[in-house]
Design a protein around this motif. Structure first.
Motif, PDB file in Angstrom:
ATOM      1  N   SER A 131      -1.481  29.922 -11.434  1.00 51.56           N
ATOM      2  CA  SER A 131      -2.589  29.924 -10.466  1.00 51.56           C
ATOM      3  C   SER A 131      -3.802  30.676 -10.989  1.00 51.56           C
ATOM      4  O   SER A 131      -4.933  30.352 -10.648  1.00 51.56           O
ATOM      5  CB  SER A 131      -2.134  30.547  -9.150  1.00 51.56           C
ATOM      6  N   GLY A 132      -3.570  31.717 -11.799  1.00 52.97           N
ATOM      7  CA  GLY A 132      -4.704  32.528 -12.246  1.00 52.97           C
ATOM      8  C   GLY A 132      -5.353  33.303 -11.126  1.00 52.97           C
ATOM      9  O   GLY A 132      -6.413  33.907 -11.295  1.00 52.97           O
ATOM     10  N   THR A 133      -4.734  33.280  -9.956  1.00 47.83           N
ATOM     11  CA  THR A 133      -5.280  34.044  -8.826  1.00 47.83           C
ATOM     12  C   THR A 133      -4.194  34.993  -8.314  1.00 47.83           C
ATOM     13  O   THR A 133      -3.040  34.891  -8.696  1.00 47.83           O
ATOM     14  CB  THR A 133      -5.708  33.122  -7.664  1.00 47.83           C
ATOM     15  N   ALA A 134      -4.583  35.908  -7.434  1.00 45.41           N
ATOM     16  CA  ALA A 134      -3.638  36.891  -6.907  1.00 45.41           C
ATOM     17  C   ALA A 134      -2.512  36.197  -6.147  1.00 45.41           C
ATOM     18  O   ALA A 134      -2.676  35.077  -5.656  1.00 45.41           O
ATOM     19  CB  ALA A 134      -4.357  37.866  -5.988  1.00 45.41           C
ATOM     20  N   PHE A 135      -1.386  36.905  -6.026  1.00 44.21           N
ATOM     21  CA  PHE A 135      -0.203  36.285  -5.414  1.00 44.21           C
ATOM     22  C   PHE A 135      -0.439  35.859  -3.971  1.00 44.21           C
ATOM     23  O   PHE A 135       0.210  34.960  -3.472  1.00 44.21           O
ATOM     24  CB  PHE A 135       1.010  37.218  -5.512  1.00 44.21           C
ATOM     25  N   ASN A 136      -1.391  36.548  -3.299  1.00 41.84           N
ATOM     26  CA  ASN A 136      -1.600  36.238  -1.884  1.00 41.84           C
ATOM     27  C   ASN A 136      -2.971  35.612  -1.646  1.00 41.84           C
ATOM     28  O   ASN A 136      -3.518  35.693  -0.553  1.00 41.84           O
ATOM     29  CB  ASN A 136      -1.416  37.494  -1.040  1.00 41.84           C
ATOM     30  N   SER A 137      -3.517  34.977  -2.675  1.00 40.29           N
ATOM     31  CA  SER A 137      -4.858  34.404  -2.562  1.00 40.29           C
ATOM     32  C   SER A 137      -4.884  33.171  -1.646  1.00 40.29           C
ATOM     33  O   SER A 137      -3.966  32.361  -1.649  1.00 40.29           O
ATOM     34  CB  SER A 137      -5.359  34.010  -3.940  1.00 40.29           C
ATOM     35  N   LEU A 138      -5.968  33.059  -0.904  1.00 39.57           N
ATOM     36  CA  LEU A 138      -6.158  31.921  -0.003  1.00 39.57           C
ATOM     37  C   LEU A 138      -7.127  30.889  -0.573  1.00 39.57           C
ATOM     38  O   LEU A 138      -7.103  29.723  -0.196  1.00 39.57           O
ATOM     39  CB  LEU A 138      -6.786  32.419   1.304  1.00 39.57           C
ATOM     40  N   VAL A 139      -7.998  31.358  -1.476  1.00 38.80           N
ATOM     41  CA  VAL A 139      -9.140  30.541  -1.903  1.00 38.80           C
ATOM     42  C   VAL A 139      -8.686  29.199  -2.477  1.00 38.80           C
ATOM     43  O   VAL A 139      -9.121  28.128  -2.042  1.00 38.80           O
ATOM     44  CB  VAL A 139      -9.952  31.306  -2.972  1.00 38.80           C
ATOM     45  N   PRO A 183       5.613  27.602  -7.004  1.00 40.58           N
ATOM     46  CA  PRO A 183       6.521  28.183  -5.993  1.00 40.58           C
ATOM     47  C   PRO A 183       6.620  29.698  -6.056  1.00 40.58           C
ATOM     48  O   PRO A 183       7.333  30.293  -5.243  1.00 40.58           O
ATOM     49  CB  PRO A 183       7.882  27.560  -6.333  1.00 40.58           C
ATOM     50  N   PHE A 184       5.928  30.346  -7.019  1.00 35.98           N
ATOM     51  CA  PHE A 184       6.059  31.793  -7.180  1.00 35.98           C
ATOM     52  C   PHE A 184       4.871  32.574  -6.636  1.00 35.98           C
ATOM     53  O   PHE A 184       4.878  33.805  -6.660  1.00 35.98           O
ATOM     54  CB  PHE A 184       6.293  32.141  -8.664  1.00 35.98           C
ATOM     55  N   ILE A 185       3.811  31.882  -6.202  1.00 34.40           N
ATOM     56  CA  ILE A 185       2.790  32.592  -5.418  1.00 34.40           C
ATOM     57  C   ILE A 185       3.231  32.493  -3.959  1.00 34.40           C
ATOM     58  O   ILE A 185       4.076  31.660  -3.601  1.00 34.40           O
ATOM     59  CB  ILE A 185       1.370  31.995  -5.622  1.00 34.40           C
ATOM     60  N   ASN A 186       2.652  33.334  -3.116  1.00 27.35           N
ATOM     61  CA  ASN A 186       3.144  33.377  -1.730  1.00 27.35           C
ATOM     62  C   ASN A 186       3.062  32.012  -1.043  1.00 27.35           C
ATOM     63  O   ASN A 186       3.999  31.613  -0.347  1.00 27.35           O
ATOM     64  CB  ASN A 186       2.367  34.415  -0.930  1.00 27.35           C
ATOM     65  N   PHE A 245       4.228  35.897 -13.039  1.00 29.05           N
ATOM     66  CA  PHE A 245       3.578  37.212 -12.937  1.00 29.05           C
ATOM     67  C   PHE A 245       2.182  37.125 -12.326  1.00 29.05           C
ATOM     68  O   PHE A 245       1.257  37.778 -12.777  1.00 29.05           O
ATOM     69  CB  PHE A 245       3.556  37.893 -14.309  1.00 29.05           C
ATOM     70  N   TYR A 246       2.071  36.282 -11.308  1.00 26.21           N
ATOM     71  CA  TYR A 246       0.796  36.172 -10.586  1.00 26.21           C
ATOM     72  C   TYR A 246      -0.326  35.881 -11.586  1.00 26.21           C
ATOM     73  O   TYR A 246      -0.174  35.043 -12.468  1.00 26.21           O
ATOM     74  CB  TYR A 246       0.489  37.462  -9.797  1.00 26.21           C
ATOM     75  N   ASP A 247      -1.428  36.660 -11.490  1.00 22.80           N
ATOM     76  CA  ASP A 247      -2.537  36.405 -12.402  1.00 22.80           C
ATOM     77  C   ASP A 247      -2.397  37.235 -13.681  1.00 22.80           C
ATOM     78  O   ASP A 247      -3.373  37.462 -14.389  1.00 22.80           O
ATOM     79  CB  ASP A 247      -3.893  36.648 -11.731  1.00 22.80           C
ATOM     80  N   GLU A 248      -1.144  37.651 -13.963  1.00 21.32           N
ATOM     81  CA  GLU A 248      -0.895  38.343 -15.223  1.00 21.32           C
ATOM     82  C   GLU A 248       0.180  37.612 -16.029  1.00 21.32           C
ATOM     83  O   GLU A 248       0.832  38.200 -16.895  1.00 21.32           O
ATOM     84  CB  GLU A 248      -0.449  39.780 -14.930  1.00 21.32           C
ATOM     85  N   ALA A 249       0.383  36.328 -15.720  1.00 27.54           N
ATOM     86  CA  ALA A 249       1.435  35.560 -16.395  1.00 27.54           C
ATOM     87  C   ALA A 249       1.131  35.458 -17.898  1.00 27.54           C
ATOM     88  O   ALA A 249       2.036  35.554 -18.731  1.00 27.54           O
ATOM     89  CB  ALA A 249       1.562  34.172 -15.784  1.00 27.54           C
ATOM     90  N   GLY A 250      -0.115  35.299 -18.254  1.00 29.61           N
ATOM     91  CA  GLY A 250      -0.487  35.224 -19.669  1.00 29.61           C
ATOM     92  C   GLY A 250      -0.197  36.544 -20.372  1.00 29.61           C
ATOM     93  O   GLY A 250       0.336  36.570 -21.478  1.00 29.61           O
ATOM     94  N   GLU A 251      -0.543  37.636 -19.700  1.00 31.51           N
ATOM     95  CA  GLU A 251      -0.340  38.969 -20.278  1.00 31.51           C
ATOM     96  C   GLU A 251       1.160  39.233 -20.522  1.00 31.51           C
ATOM     97  O   GLU A 251       1.551  39.712 -21.577  1.00 31.51           O
ATOM     98  CB  GLU A 251      -0.901  40.013 -19.297  1.00 31.51           C
ATOM     99  N   ASN A 286       0.659  48.140 -11.323  1.00 32.26           N
ATOM    100  CA  ASN A 286      -0.732  48.040 -11.763  1.00 32.26           C
ATOM    101  C   ASN A 286      -1.529  47.252 -10.712  1.00 32.26           C
ATOM    102  O   ASN A 286      -0.982  46.853  -9.679  1.00 32.26           O
ATOM    103  CB  ASN A 286      -0.822  47.404 -13.167  1.00 32.26           C
ATOM    104  N   SER A 287      -2.804  47.024 -11.009  1.00 30.59           N
ATOM    105  CA  SER A 287      -3.660  46.407  -9.988  1.00 30.59           C
ATOM    106  C   SER A 287      -3.269  44.961  -9.687  1.00 30.59           C
ATOM    107  O   SER A 287      -3.668  44.389  -8.686  1.00 30.59           O
ATOM    108  CB  SER A 287      -5.119  46.456 -10.436  1.00 30.59           C
TER     109      SER A 287
END
Ligand code: GLU
Length: 303
Positions: A90-98, A110-113, A238-244, A279-280
């Motif tokens: 997603s490249g966005t936060a786990f609880n992102s609505l946008v 299926p791994f974001i909220n 890992f939410y928006d840290e999957a690449g990291e 972390n953030s």
């Protein structure tokens, strides 16, 4: 390979990170956990087990539950599942609505909220008693009958679950979820509230490490489905840290805001690590560092 010594060395080496970051407190019940704890457990496919520090302390698995829920849904729905939930990072936060709004109610994965709430809805539609089935599945995977929901954590999340409620409402508006919003959210919160230790999680994840077809509590996956589930962990765990995580650790895995991380090295080992300070992006700081060192010292990663 002397995994025990490696785990002990890793613990010493990550000490400079102790005290950095903060535990999740947007779920008030999680704010009560002592943040200065660390545990790690590793299980090999040949049956050896290693653990260090608080590997047997149970904690809130939170989004690690999304792996088990996806396995159950894949077992019942097969490939059709992907018509409703995507499998792209997603490249966005786990609880992102946008993104959910722009993409008209089809969650990226299926791994974001949003995606996990859709999976919760599928399980409710498919199962007579989804609560019992979910527990039955993870108890069978881990071989431990005492694993349970923590209703205080689930209720606490519900009370402050404004964003997840917004996500569920948007999913309902687009017709992506079929059941009552409140029922779906409560089942989702209960799954997140399950408490397991690193030892139990490493054992449970072995089923995804072996890559052999399995049947736990009636939920069957083929080796091809297990391979694909690992692929989604690799790209979306890992939410928006999957690449990291992929860059630093190089294993399929999944994190949760309780501070737990699970990862698998297919055909070799499963590992679970826990430390509540995040972390953030919502990932455990000591946990990420520990796994980075594990694949560095062992030179065992999929890359
Ligand atoms: N129950 C948490 C939530 O929905 C899970 C988040 C996580 O562990 O990533 O916000």
């Amino acid at each position: 390979m002397d995994y025990q010594k490696i785990l002990e060395d890793i613990y010493m080496e990550i000490q400079p990170y102790a005290g950095k970051g903060a535990q999740a407190d947007y779920i008030p019940a999680l704010a009560k956990v002592n943040p200065d704890q660390f545990g790690i457990a590793l299980r090999t496919v040949s049956g050896d087990s290693y653990e260090y520090e608080k590997a047997q302390t149970r904690f809130s698995i939170q989004s690690i539950s999304k792996v088990f829920a996806l396995a159950m849904a894949l077992s019942m729905r097969g490939e059709d599942l992907w018509k409703i939930v995507g499998k792209e990072p997603s490249g966005t936060a786990f609880n992102s609505l946008v993104q959910l709004e722009v993409e008209k109610g089809k969650p990226r994965n299926p791994f974001i909220n949003a995606g996990a709430i859709v999976i919760a809805d599928m399980l409710i539609s498919e199962l007579d008693d989804p609560d019992a089935a979910f527990l039955g599945f993870i108890r069978a995977l881990s071989g431990t009958d005492t694993i349970d929901y923590n209703m205080e954590v689930a209720e606490s999340e519900r009370e402050k679950g404004y964003l997840n409620a917004a996500i569920a409402n948007m999913l309902k508006y687009h017709g992506t979820i079929k059941n009552d919003i409140e029922d779906v959210l409560m089942f989702y919160f209960r799954m997140c509230s399950v408490e397991m230790s690193c030892t139990e999680l490493a054992q449970a994840l072995l089923a995804f490490t072996n890559c052999q077809p399995f049947d736990y509590a009636g939920f069957k996956l083929t080796s091809s489905q297990i391979k694909r589930l690992n692929a989604v962990m690799q790209t979306c765990g890992f939410y928006d840290e999957a690449g990291e995580f992929s860059y630093l650790v190089g294993l399929p895995g999944k994190s949760g805001v309780g501070g737990g991380i699970v990862a698998v090295y297919p055909m070799r080992y499963s590992v679970a690590v826990w430390s509540p300070r995040l972390n953030s992006k919502g990932n455990s700081i000591m946990g990420m560092k520990a796994l980075e060192l594990l694949t560095t010292y062992t030179q065992e990663s999929i890359f």
